[in-house]
Design a protein around this motif. Sequence first.
Motif, PDB file in Angstrom:
ATOM      1  N   GLN A 227     -28.658  29.038  37.622  1.00 48.76           N
ATOM      2  CA  GLN A 227     -28.118  28.598  38.907  1.00 48.76           C
ATOM      3  C   GLN A 227     -28.877  27.466  39.586  1.00 48.76           C
ATOM      4  OE1 GLN A 227     -28.130  32.177  41.276  1.00 48.76           O
ATOM      5  NE2 GLN A 227     -26.779  33.292  39.876  1.00 48.76           N
ATOM      6  N   ARG A 228     -30.186  27.279  39.284  1.00 50.12           N
ATOM      7  CA  ARG A 228     -30.961  26.361  40.125  1.00 50.12           C
ATOM      8  C   ARG A 228     -31.732  25.294  39.363  1.00 50.12           C
ATOM      9  NH1 ARG A 228     -32.392  31.230  41.866  1.00 50.12           N
ATOM     10  NH2 ARG A 228     -34.638  30.946  41.727  1.00 50.12           N
ATOM     11  N   LEU A 229     -31.962  25.476  38.071  1.00 48.44           N
ATOM     12  CA  LEU A 229     -32.756  24.493  37.334  1.00 48.44           C
ATOM     13  C   LEU A 229     -32.147  23.099  37.414  1.00 48.44           C
ATOM     14  CD1 LEU A 229     -35.040  23.649  35.407  1.00 48.44           C
ATOM     15  CD2 LEU A 229     -33.601  24.407  33.498  1.00 48.44           C
ATOM     16  N   GLY A 230     -30.829  23.010  37.332  1.00 48.43           N
ATOM     17  CA  GLY A 230     -30.183  21.698  37.300  1.00 48.43           C
ATOM     18  C   GLY A 230     -30.530  20.814  38.482  1.00 48.43           C
TER      19      GLY A 230
ATOM     20  N   LEU B 296     -32.779  15.956  32.230  1.00 44.79           N
ATOM     21  CA  LEU B 296     -34.149  15.786  31.760  1.00 44.79           C
ATOM     22  C   LEU B 296     -35.140  15.747  32.913  1.00 44.79           C
ATOM     23  CD1 LEU B 296     -36.084  15.390  29.410  1.00 44.79           C
ATOM     24  CD2 LEU B 296     -35.559  12.933  29.464  1.00 44.79           C
ATOM     25  N   ASN B 297     -34.781  15.098  34.019  1.00 47.60           N
ATOM     26  CA  ASN B 297     -35.750  15.002  35.121  1.00 47.60           C
ATOM     27  C   ASN B 297     -36.093  16.371  35.704  1.00 47.60           C
ATOM     28  OD1 ASN B 297     -32.972  14.778  36.147  1.00 47.60           O
ATOM     29  ND2 ASN B 297     -33.912  14.596  38.162  1.00 47.60           N
ATOM     30  N   SER B 298     -35.111  17.281  35.756  1.00 45.75           N
ATOM     31  CA  SER B 298     -35.391  18.634  36.249  1.00 45.75           C
ATOM     32  C   SER B 298     -36.239  19.419  35.259  1.00 45.75           C
ATOM     33  CB  SER B 298     -34.083  19.390  36.510  1.00 45.75           C
ATOM     34  OG  SER B 298     -33.432  18.913  37.653  1.00 45.75           O
ATOM     35  N   VAL B 299     -35.883  19.330  33.996  1.00 46.96           N
ATOM     36  CA  VAL B 299     -36.590  20.092  32.965  1.00 46.96           C
ATOM     37  C   VAL B 299     -38.018  19.593  32.809  1.00 46.96           C
ATOM     38  CG1 VAL B 299     -36.656  20.569  30.487  1.00 46.96           C
ATOM     39  CG2 VAL B 299     -34.498  20.780  31.760  1.00 46.96           C
ATOM     40  N   GLU B 300     -38.185  18.276  32.758  1.00 44.82           N
ATOM     41  CA  GLU B 300     -39.534  17.732  32.621  1.00 44.82           C
ATOM     42  C   GLU B 300     -40.391  18.085  33.829  1.00 44.82           C
ATOM     43  OE1 GLU B 300     -42.855  15.479  33.395  1.00 44.82           O
ATOM     44  OE2 GLU B 300     -41.018  14.844  34.446  1.00 44.82           O
TER      45      GLU B 300
ATOM     46  N   LEU C  46     -45.205  29.867  28.833  1.00 42.19           N
ATOM     47  CA  LEU C  46     -44.758  29.000  27.742  1.00 42.19           C
ATOM     48  C   LEU C  46     -43.323  29.330  27.350  1.00 42.19           C
ATOM     49  CD1 LEU C  46     -45.410  26.759  25.774  1.00 42.19           C
ATOM     50  CD2 LEU C  46     -46.410  28.465  24.228  1.00 42.19           C
ATOM     51  N   GLU C  47     -42.973  30.608  27.388  1.00 42.83           N
ATOM     52  CA  GLU C  47     -41.593  30.999  27.112  1.00 42.83           C
ATOM     53  C   GLU C  47     -40.640  30.373  28.127  1.00 42.83           C
ATOM     54  OE1 GLU C  47     -38.962  34.956  27.848  1.00 42.83           O
ATOM     55  OE2 GLU C  47     -40.830  35.270  26.745  1.00 42.83           O
ATOM     56  N   LEU C  48     -41.045  30.326  29.386  1.00 42.96           N
ATOM     57  CA  LEU C  48     -40.221  29.683  30.403  1.00 42.96           C
ATOM     58  C   LEU C  48     -40.028  28.203  30.104  1.00 42.96           C
ATOM     59  CD1 LEU C  48     -41.716  31.305  33.635  1.00 42.96           C
ATOM     60  CD2 LEU C  48     -39.534  31.864  32.543  1.00 42.96           C
ATOM     61  N   CYS C  49     -41.090  27.554  29.661  1.00 42.32           N
ATOM     62  CA  CYS C  49     -40.979  26.137  29.313  1.00 42.32           C
ATOM     63  C   CYS C  49     -40.035  25.934  28.131  1.00 42.32           C
ATOM     64  CB  CYS C  49     -42.360  25.569  28.989  1.00 42.32           C
ATOM     65  SG  CYS C  49     -43.460  25.455  30.419  1.00 42.32           S
ATOM     66  N   ARG C  50     -40.105  26.819  27.157  1.00 39.88           N
ATOM     67  CA  ARG C  50     -39.193  26.717  26.001  1.00 39.88           C
ATOM     68  C   ARG C  50     -37.743  26.913  26.452  1.00 39.88           C
ATOM     69  NH1 ARG C  50     -42.506  24.477  22.378  1.00 39.88           N
ATOM     70  NH2 ARG C  50     -44.261  25.775  21.731  1.00 39.88           N
ATOM     71  N   ARG C  51     -37.521  27.822  27.373  1.00 44.62           N
ATOM     72  CA  ARG C  51     -36.163  28.036  27.878  1.00 44.62           C
ATOM     73  C   ARG C  51     -35.657  26.798  28.611  1.00 44.62           C
ATOM     74  NH1 ARG C  51     -34.856  33.657  30.784  1.00 44.62           N
ATOM     75  NH2 ARG C  51     -32.819  32.635  30.694  1.00 44.62           N
ATOM     76  N   ALA C  52     -36.530  26.182  29.390  1.00 46.34           N
ATOM     77  CA  ALA C  52     -36.136  24.964  30.098  1.00 46.34           C
ATOM     78  C   ALA C  52     -35.801  23.850  29.111  1.00 46.34           C
ATOM     79  CB  ALA C  52     -37.256  24.526  31.037  1.00 46.34           C
ATOM     80  N   GLU C  53     -36.633  23.704  28.079  1.00 46.91           N
ATOM     81  CA  GLU C  53     -36.377  22.697  27.050  1.00 46.91           C
ATOM     82  C   GLU C  53     -35.037  22.952  26.372  1.00 46.91           C
ATOM     83  OE1 GLU C  53     -39.059  20.824  23.499  1.00 46.91           O
ATOM     84  OE2 GLU C  53     -38.751  22.989  23.464  1.00 46.91           O
ATOM     85  N   GLN C  54     -34.750  24.225  26.087  1.00 45.60           N
ATOM     86  CA  GLN C  54     -33.478  24.566  25.446  1.00 45.60           C
ATOM     87  C   GLN C  54     -32.297  24.251  26.363  1.00 45.60           C
ATOM     88  OE1 GLN C  54     -33.344  25.719  22.168  1.00 45.60           O
ATOM     89  NE2 GLN C  54     -31.191  25.165  22.459  1.00 45.60           N
ATOM     90  N   ALA C  55     -32.474  24.461  27.656  1.00 48.27           N
ATOM     91  CA  ALA C  55     -31.410  24.137  28.609  1.00 48.27           C
ATOM     92  C   ALA C  55     -31.083  22.643  28.561  1.00 48.27           C
ATOM     93  CB  ALA C  55     -31.814  24.550  30.014  1.00 48.27           C
ATOM     94  N   TYR C  56     -32.112  21.817  28.427  1.00 43.43           N
ATOM     95  CA  TYR C  56     -31.865  20.372  28.291  1.00 43.43           C
ATOM     96  C   TYR C  56     -31.159  20.081  26.973  1.00 43.43           C
ATOM     97  CZ  TYR C  56     -32.665  15.497  27.207  1.00 43.43           C
ATOM     98  OH  TYR C  56     -32.485  14.181  26.826  1.00 43.43           O
ATOM     99  N   SER C  57     -31.632  20.671  25.879  1.00 43.46           N
ATOM    100  CA  SER C  57     -31.030  20.435  24.559  1.00 43.46           C
ATOM    101  C   SER C  57     -29.567  20.858  24.535  1.00 43.46           C
ATOM    102  CB  SER C  57     -31.807  21.193  23.482  1.00 43.46           C
ATOM    103  OG  SER C  57     -33.145  20.756  23.408  1.00 43.46           O
ATOM    104  N   ASP C  58     -29.240  21.916  25.282  1.00 41.86           N
ATOM    105  CA  ASP C  58     -27.873  22.423  25.323  1.00 41.86           C
ATOM    106  C   ASP C  58     -26.999  21.692  26.337  1.00 41.86           C
ATOM    107  OD1 ASP C  58     -28.637  24.276  23.440  1.00 41.86           O
ATOM    108  OD2 ASP C  58     -28.871  25.929  24.858  1.00 41.86           O
ATOM    109  N   GLY C  59     -27.564  20.703  27.020  1.00 41.72           N
ATOM    110  CA  GLY C  59     -26.803  19.953  28.006  1.00 41.72           C
ATOM    111  C   GLY C  59     -26.564  20.698  29.301  1.00 41.72           C
ATOM    112  N   LYS C  60     -27.378  21.710  29.587  1.00 43.86           N
ATOM    113  CA  LYS C  60     -27.166  22.525  30.787  1.00 43.86           C
ATOM    114  C   LYS C  60     -28.062  22.119  31.949  1.00 43.86           C
ATOM    115  CE  LYS C  60     -25.653  26.592  28.162  1.00 43.86           C
ATOM    116  NZ  LYS C  60     -25.942  28.010  27.825  1.00 43.86           N
ATOM    117  N   ALA C  61     -28.987  21.218  31.719  1.00 47.51           N
ATOM    118  CA  ALA C  61     -29.881  20.769  32.791  1.00 47.51           C
ATOM    119  C   ALA C  61     -30.349  19.360  32.466  1.00 47.51           C
ATOM    120  CB  ALA C  61     -31.077  21.710  32.938  1.00 47.51           C
TER     121      ALA C  61
END
Length: 521
Positions: free
Chosen positions: A247-250, A300-304, A283-298
Motif C-alpha cells: 500500500q505505501r512503498l510506491g 526505483l526512487n522509492s525502492v532505492e 535484509l529480507e525487507l530489502c530483498r522484498r523491496a527489490e523484488q517489488a521494483y523488478s515486478d513493476g510494483k514500485a
Amino acid sequence: MSNPVLVPVLGDQLTRTLSSLRGCAKEDTVILMMEVWDEATYVKHHKQKIVLIFSAMRHFAAELRDAGWRVDYVKLTDEDNSGSFTGEVARAIERHTPRKLRVTEAGEWRVQQQIEEWPDKFACEVELLPDDRFLCSHAEFRDWADGRKHLTMEHFYREMRRKTGLLMRDDGKPVGGEWNYDAENRQSPDSGINPPPAPKFEPDDITGEVITLVKDHFGDHFGDLEPFGWPVTSDQAQEAADAFFAQRLGKFGPYQDAMVHGSDDLYHSMLSTSINLGLIDPLELCRRAEQAYSDGKAPLNSVEGFIRQIIGWREYVRGFYWLKMPGLADDNALNAARPLPEFFWTGKTDMRCLADCVRTTREDAHAHHIQRLMVLGNFCLIAGIDPKAVQDWYLAVYADAFEWVELPNVAAMVLYADGGNLATKPYAASGNYINKMSDYCKKCSYKVAQKTGDGACPFNPLYWHFMDANRERLESNHRIGRIYATWDRMGEAKQREYLDSAEKFLDSLTPASEGWARTVN
C-alpha cells in the motif's frame, strides 16, 4: 538438566536465528530473558516504548517455549529481581550451574561493558559472539574507516550495495545507472496526498498485562500509554511489512521528506521498531523491496530510498557508533549549553510544526525522520540546546531508539556535536525549508515570510543567530561558507534585527523541569 549452556537473550535480540542460539541443543540449553529496572529507568522511557519491549520479550519467550526451548524468564516485579543484567545472570548461574554462558554482543556500549566483565565475575566459561544480524561487522567498519579523512555515508552505502548485490547489475553498475535517487524524493505535500493508515495491533492478554505493569510502575514517564498498537511478534511485524509493500512503498520515495499536520505515518514503513527489536530481518525487507521494483510494483526512487535507509544509513550509524564510543556521548563541538525547553515535553508552543511533532511523539512514541531532523533537531541545533539533554530526550521518547542508533543520529547528524565527522555540514535551516516540505506554516501563529520582529517565525532569526555565533568554525566549510557572504551583505542594522529577535525569543523559553528524562546519572 545438569550443567547446561546458559544463553542470555537481551530485549533487542528477539530473533530465532540469533548467533548465540544457533548450534545450541534444546535439551542442553537454558535461555535467560530479563526485565530489569536499570534498563527501564536509566532514562525515563516513553510508556509505549516500555510496553513494546517487555511485551515483545514475553511473546518471544512464549514462542521459544512452544518450540521446545527451556526459558528462564525474569519479570520486572519478581520478588528477587536484582535490577541489572549482571545481577540476573549471577542469580541464573546459581539456579542452573551452567558449564558455559553463550551471549551475543550487545547493541549498546554500556551494556557491552557489563558483558565484557562477565568472564572475570563468573566461574563458568563465557563465549561472546558477534551480532551477525547486521551486514557490517565492527572490524569491517573499522577497516573501511581507516585512513579516510571523511566518513561519507554514500561511499559506505555503495560498498554495502556491492556486498549484498541489491539493485546491482551483472556488470557491477547500479540498476538504473545511478546509486542514489534522493533528488527525486523531496516532493512537497499536496492536496492529493492520501496515505493509507499503517496497521495497528489490538493488545492481547500478554500486552494487556504489560500495559497494567507500566501504568502501575511508570506513571510519571512521558507519553500516552494507550491506545497501543505496535507489532510485538514476528507475525505482526510481517503483517505490517506486507501492508507497507502493498500500500505505501510506491509513494514512500517522493514523500519521504514531507510533513503533514495530523498525518503521522504518511507513506513510511513504520517497521523500525520491529527491525531494531529483531522481530523482522532487515535484509529480507530489502530483498522484498527489490523484488517489488523488478515486478513493476514500485518505482526505483522509492525502492532505492528504502534500501538506502537500511543497508546504508542504519548500518553506517551502527558502525560509526562503535567506532567513536565512548567519546561520542560527550562531544559538544559547538559548545551548546542552553537547557531543553519545557515544550519538548508538554507540546505547549505556538510553533505549529514543533507542537505537532511533540504531539505525535507523545501519542505514538514516533515521529518520522524529517520531523526528527529538520523540525525538532533543527530547532535544538540553531537554539544551541545542550547535546546531552537532547540525546536523553530522543532516547527516552522514541520507541525505536536504542543508543547505537539514537546517539550518532542526534549527536553527530542533528547537533553537529562531533564537529563534522559524520555530517558534512550542520543541518540548519530557516522556516523556509519547513514551509516547503510541510503544511505546518499555513495555520501557524507565526508568519514564515516575516524574518524578524514580533510574529516572525522563530526559525528565521534563530538560523542567522546560529550562523553568526558559529562563524569561526563554519565559515571554512565548503558546503555552507558562501552563506556568510549573504550575511555580510545584509549590513549591520539588518544583522542586529536578526540577532535581537533571536535573543528575545530565546530569553522567552521556559527550561524543562528536572527529572523528565534521566533518572540515573
